[in-house]
Design an enzyme around this catalytic site. Structure first.
Site, PDB file in Angstrom:
ATOM      1  N   ASP A   1       0.819  -1.081  -0.049  1.00  0.00           N
ATOM      2  CA  ASP A   1      -0.193  -0.112   0.010  1.00  0.00           C
ATOM      3  C   ASP A   1       0.935   1.380   0.014  1.00  0.00           C
ATOM      4  O   ASP A   1       1.935   1.302   0.661  1.00  0.00           O
ATOM      5  CB  ASP A   1      -1.171   0.087   1.340  1.00  0.00           C
ATOM      6  CG  ASP A   1      -1.791   1.052   1.299  1.00  0.00           C
ATOM      7  OD1 ASP A   1      -3.209   0.611   0.883  1.00  0.00           O
ATOM      8  OD2 ASP A   1      -1.579   2.020   1.310  1.00  0.00           O
TER       9      ASP A   1
ATOM     10  N   ASN B   1      -2.115  13.229  -3.924  1.00  0.00           N
ATOM     11  CA  ASN B   1      -3.383  13.743  -4.364  1.00  0.00           C
ATOM     12  C   ASN B   1      -3.381  15.174  -3.939  1.00  0.00           C
ATOM     13  O   ASN B   1      -3.839  16.117  -4.806  1.00  0.00           O
ATOM     14  CB  ASN B   1      -4.387  12.997  -4.146  1.00  0.00           C
ATOM     15  CG  ASN B   1      -4.574  11.844  -5.145  1.00  0.00           C
ATOM     16  OD1 ASN B   1      -4.143  11.565  -6.096  1.00  0.00           O
ATOM     17  ND2 ASN B   1      -5.447  10.701  -4.528  1.00  0.00           N
TER      18      ASN B   1
ATOM     19  N   HIS C   1      -4.733  15.120  -8.491  1.00  0.00           N
ATOM     20  CA  HIS C   1      -5.287  13.623  -9.011  1.00  0.00           C
ATOM     21  C   HIS C   1      -4.407  13.030  -9.946  1.00  0.00           C
ATOM     22  O   HIS C   1      -4.115  11.819  -9.896  1.00  0.00           O
ATOM     23  CB  HIS C   1      -6.780  13.811  -9.262  1.00  0.00           C
ATOM     24  CG  HIS C   1      -7.556  12.421  -8.947  1.00  0.00           C
ATOM     25  ND1 HIS C   1      -7.778  11.821  -7.844  1.00  0.00           N
ATOM     26  CD2 HIS C   1      -7.734  11.432  -9.804  1.00  0.00           C
ATOM     27  CE1 HIS C   1      -8.265  10.837  -7.919  1.00  0.00           C
ATOM     28  NE2 HIS C   1      -8.330  10.331  -9.190  1.00  0.00           N
TER      29      HIS C   1
ATOM     30  N   ASP D   1      -2.554   9.611 -10.074  1.00  0.00           N
ATOM     31  CA  ASP D   1      -2.663   8.422 -11.205  1.00  0.00           C
ATOM     32  C   ASP D   1      -1.225   8.088 -11.567  1.00  0.00           C
ATOM     33  O   ASP D   1      -1.229   7.039 -11.903  1.00  0.00           O
ATOM     34  CB  ASP D   1      -3.370   8.891 -12.319  1.00  0.00           C
ATOM     35  CG  ASP D   1      -4.876   9.017 -11.823  1.00  0.00           C
ATOM     36  OD1 ASP D   1      -5.122   8.569 -10.596  1.00  0.00           O
ATOM     37  OD2 ASP D   1      -5.859   9.363 -12.578  1.00  0.00           O
TER      38      ASP D   1
ATOM     39  N   GLU E   1      -5.098   2.242  -4.113  1.00  0.00           N
ATOM     40  CA  GLU E   1      -3.525   2.494  -4.070  1.00  0.00           C
ATOM     41  C   GLU E   1      -3.042   1.149  -3.173  1.00  0.00           C
ATOM     42  O   GLU E   1      -1.890   1.120  -2.639  1.00  0.00           O
ATOM     43  CB  GLU E   1      -3.028   3.488  -3.298  1.00  0.00           C
ATOM     44  CG  GLU E   1      -3.570   4.452  -2.211  1.00  0.00           C
ATOM     45  CD  GLU E   1      -4.284   3.745  -0.870  1.00  0.00           C
ATOM     46  OE1 GLU E   1      -5.256   3.002  -1.124  1.00  0.00           O
ATOM     47  OE2 GLU E   1      -4.024   3.877   0.038  1.00  0.00           O
TER      48      GLU E   1
END
Ligand SMILES: Nc1nc2c(ncn2[C@@H]2O[C@H](COP(=O)(O)OP(=O)(O)OP(=O)(O)O)[C@@H](O)[C@H]2O)c(=O)[nH]1
Length: 360
Positions: free
Chosen positions: A232, A240, A245, A249, A275
């Site tokens: 994770d 973010n 954002h 990505d 994630e």
């Protein structure tokens, strides 16, 4: 060159089905040109006036087959299909009525033309399909029942020449059907594979998704001792929040690439949540390789719009025990990951670690 001809007009198609139909029309037009020319050359060799006349009349229609290709090239698919069928029907009728009659069973082509609309027209064009099929069936039945007289010059052909032409007609009808059916099969297979790939793939990273991972985990559980790694991204929300954002990505894609570089081609790696990633590794090397992955990610920053973004991950490793179910393995790795997070992140915790055992 041949490939370009076969795919003329495909650039306008928005679906695989339409693309397949365009290709089928192009191939059918090319086959018509090739077979008409081949027949004519044979008629010249046979040096028979009736055959040369009927073949010559058919040759005059060849430019119209090219017009069908041209229509596809311009994106006029419906015109291309109609033109192909009408010219094909007229061409065979010309051969029969200008001298050949039904001696060579040339009217078998109408059976072929009765079947082809099913493959070449779209479902919503059912009226065209029905019209074409009916027209060709009627012509075929009429010619089969009543026949058509041939030119007296045809009598000059010997038995083996007549037989050869009869075999050619039958063979070319069957070959056309086989070619068109093979293309249908290839496309059907490709469409199924592409749908399956989409259903099992994560759109952002291109990795497998959770659904595929669960199916594979079930299958792999029976195999050699394995470890499940859950990974994770640490403080991903901040990526973010701080960079946007899109940067988030890009970070997920970047992480997927870094990890994939360190895997063998048959190793299963998937994005199973926002994630969160999962990976299956052989038990004896899982701990070491998890550590290597963690270091690789920490030492490979992402550069986003000339800004450096450092990423770290926490990894939970769970070695499958005897009698563990899929849920036990997932829960175990999740717990190890949770411990890695609460102990400060950017670390690997396994289910053999004292802190893991303490909480069980
Ligand atoms: N950019 C982007 N963000 C995502 C995606 N999926 C989930 N997220 C974000 O991931 C973040 C996860 O945040 P949290 O669960 O609070 O975890 P975290 O910030 O990584 O903190 P820790 O896991 O505790 O280290 C949320 O802000 C989600 O919006 C995605 O596909 N793209």
């Amino acid at each position: 060159m041949l490939r370009r001809l076969i795919t003329l007009g495909c650039e306008y198609s928005d679906t695989k089905t339409l693309e397949r139909k365009i290709i089928l029309v192009n191939i059918a037009a090319l086959l018509s040109i090739i077979t008409t020319t081949a027949y004519y050359l044979l008629y010249l060799i046979y040096d028979n006036s009736a055959l040369m006349f009927s073949g010559g009349c058919q040759m005059l229609l060849l430019p119209l087959f090219s017009l069908s290709l041209w229509n596809n090239y311009r994106g006029n698919f419906t015109s291309a299909r109609w033109l192909l069928f009408l010219v094909a029907v007229i061409s065979v009728l010309t051969a029969i009525t200008t001298g050949q009659g039904t001696v060579f069973n040339t009217h078998f082509y109408f059976m072929l033309f009765a079947i082809l609309p099913i493959a070449l027209f779209r479902n919503e064009e059912w009226l065209s399909k029905a019209a074409m099929t009916s027209l060709n069936m009627i012509i075929y039945i009429y010619l089969e029942v009543f026949g058509w007289p041939h030119d007296p010059a045809m009598e000059l052909l010997n038995q083996s020449q007549v037989m050869f032409l009869q075999v050619m007609v039958a063979a070319s009808c069957i070959s056309c059907l086989m070619i068109l059916q093979s293309i249908n099969e290839v496309y059907a297979e490709q469409a199924e594979q592409s749908l399956q790939r989409q259903a099992f793939t994560d759109g952002l990273t291109g990795l497998y998704n959770r659904r595929y991972f669960s199916i594979q985990l079930k299958q792999k559980m029976a195999q050699a001792p394995l470890c499940l790694l859950m990974m994770d991204v640490d403080h991903f929300k901040q990526v973010n929040d701080n960079y946007g954002h899109d940067a988030g990505d890009q970070a997920l894609k970047h992480l997927a690439e870094v990890v994939t570089e360190h895997l063998r081609s048959n190793e299963l790696f998937a994005r199973i949540g926002g994630e969160e990633f999962a990976l299956i590794l052989p038990a004896k090397e899982a701990r070491q390789r998890a550590e290597k992955l963690r270091l690789a990610i920490a030492s490979t920053p992402l550069f986003y719009k000339s800004r450096r973004i450092d990423l770290t991950v926490s990894i939970g490793v769970y070695q499958k025990g005897n009698g563990d179910s899929e849920e036990d393995i997932m829960r175990g790795a999740d717990k190890a990951l949770y411990l890695a997070k609460v102990q400060g992140r950017d670390r690997v915790i396994t289910n053999s670690a004292p802190e893991y055992k303490k909480t069980s």
